[in-house]
Design an enzyme around this catalytic site. Structure first.
Site, PDB file in Angstrom:
ATOM      1  CG  ASP A 104      -1.860  -0.825   1.129  1.00 13.16           C
ATOM      2  OD1 ASP A 104      -2.282  -1.398   0.041  1.00 13.16           O
ATOM      3  OD2 ASP A 104      -2.318  -1.491   2.162  1.00 13.16           O
TER       4      ASP A 104
HETATM    5  N1  URA Z   1      -1.417  -5.598   4.443  1.00 14.43           N
HETATM    6  C1  URA Z   1      -1.820  -4.219   4.439  1.00 14.43           C
HETATM    7  O1  URA Z   1      -3.031  -3.989   5.028  1.00 14.43           O
HETATM    8  N2  URA Z   1      -0.972  -3.312   3.718  1.00 14.43           N
HETATM    9  C2  URA Z   1       0.019  -3.932   3.021  1.00 14.43           C
HETATM   10  O2  URA Z   1       0.693  -2.960   2.039  1.00 14.43           O
HETATM   11  C3  URA Z   1       0.244  -5.115   2.959  1.00 14.43           C
HETATM   12  C4  URA Z   1      -0.485  -6.159   3.758  1.00 14.43           C
END
Ligand code: URA
Length: 260
Positions: A104
């Site tokens: 993310d």
């Molecule tokens: N879980 C999340 O919430 N975000 C990420 O980027 C990867 C795993």
């Protein structure tokens, strides 16, 4: 004949999924005609495939790197909102590579990148149960009951998560530092798992994937994988001992959750 999105991945343009987005956006031509629909096959020896007006050809030299992604970068090859992308951080890699899966915008840490379409497919395919480990700084205290809930599975978007390995590794000013290993890759999964037990993730960092460790790669920098690291990845999905096998050792024989 190969599917157009696989051909584009083999040419190092994007992952198969990323190539689908590029095809839908009308950026790919086959023999001079724009193709927007899925399922088109091309002859890699005789058809002329163009991406953004330039002919693309399969690459022979495969490149494998890990990037320590900072917060504030999107994990795509281009962004329609004009945000910084991880591609900006690997501009000095001499061949075109793309991300293996996603982190993310607000997550940092280990991101694999390559131009090996086949390996990308195997690492990201859910059937291979590739393990990913995160360090999460969360609000509040995590007691034994909460740990058990997270380990056994919590409801995320209406579906229970598979078993996870979870341990408290420290305390922070705002709460608790937790190490969590999962082998699914659902959207914002770690954040949503903590939300499900009443905590909010303030910082999230991926430290391991498929048996590889982020180690001391500085934030915002990348390094080439070693030959033995690449060989380890290449075992994924082949039936040879791989991180999928290691995941069975961590999570128990059946990695599917039985507590639904
Ligand atoms: N879980 C999340 O919430 N975000 C990420 O980027 C990867 C795993």
């Amino acid at each position: 004949m190969v599917r157009l999105q696989k051909f584009l991945a083999d040419c190092g343009i994007a992952s198969r999924r990323g190539a689908e987005t590029l095809i839908k956006a009308g950026r790919v031509k086959v023999n001079g005609e724009t193709v927007r629909e899925m399922g088109v096959k091309v002859d890699e020896y005789s058809d002329i495939v163009e991406f953004d007006g330039k002919q693309v050809k399969p690459q022979t030299k495969m490149v494998y790197i890990m990037l320590n992604k900072p917060v504030g970068y999107v994990t795509t090859v281009s962004d329609d909102k004009d945000r910084d992308t991880v591609m900006d951080l690997v501009a000095d890699v001499p061949v075109r590579i793309y991300p293996v899966g996603r982190l993310d915008y607000d997550t940092e840490g280990l991101l694999l990148m390559t131009n090996d379409g086949d390996l990308t497919y195997r690492i990201t395919h859910p059937k291979n149960n590739v393990q990913k480990t995160y360090e999460a700084e969360v609000t509040g205290n995590i007691g034994m009951d909460t740990l058990t809930q997270l380990r056994q599975g919590v409801m995320v978007d209406g579906v229970r998560t598979s078993r996870a390995k979870v341990e408290v590794i420290g305390a922070t000013r705002l709460g608790t530092k937790v190490k969590i290993t999962i082998h699914e890759g659902r959207n914002r999964q770690v954040r949503k798992m903590f939300e499900a037990v009443g905590c909010s993730v303030k910082r999230l960092k991926r430290t391991e994937e498929a048996g590889l460790k982020l180690g001391h790669t500085p934030l915002g920098r990348w390094r080439k994988l070693t030959e033995s690291e690449v060989n380890m990845l290449k075992k994924i999905g082949t039936g040879k001992k791989s991180s999928a096998e290691m995941s069975k050792q961590v999570f128990g024989k059946n990695t599917k959750n039985k507590h639904r």
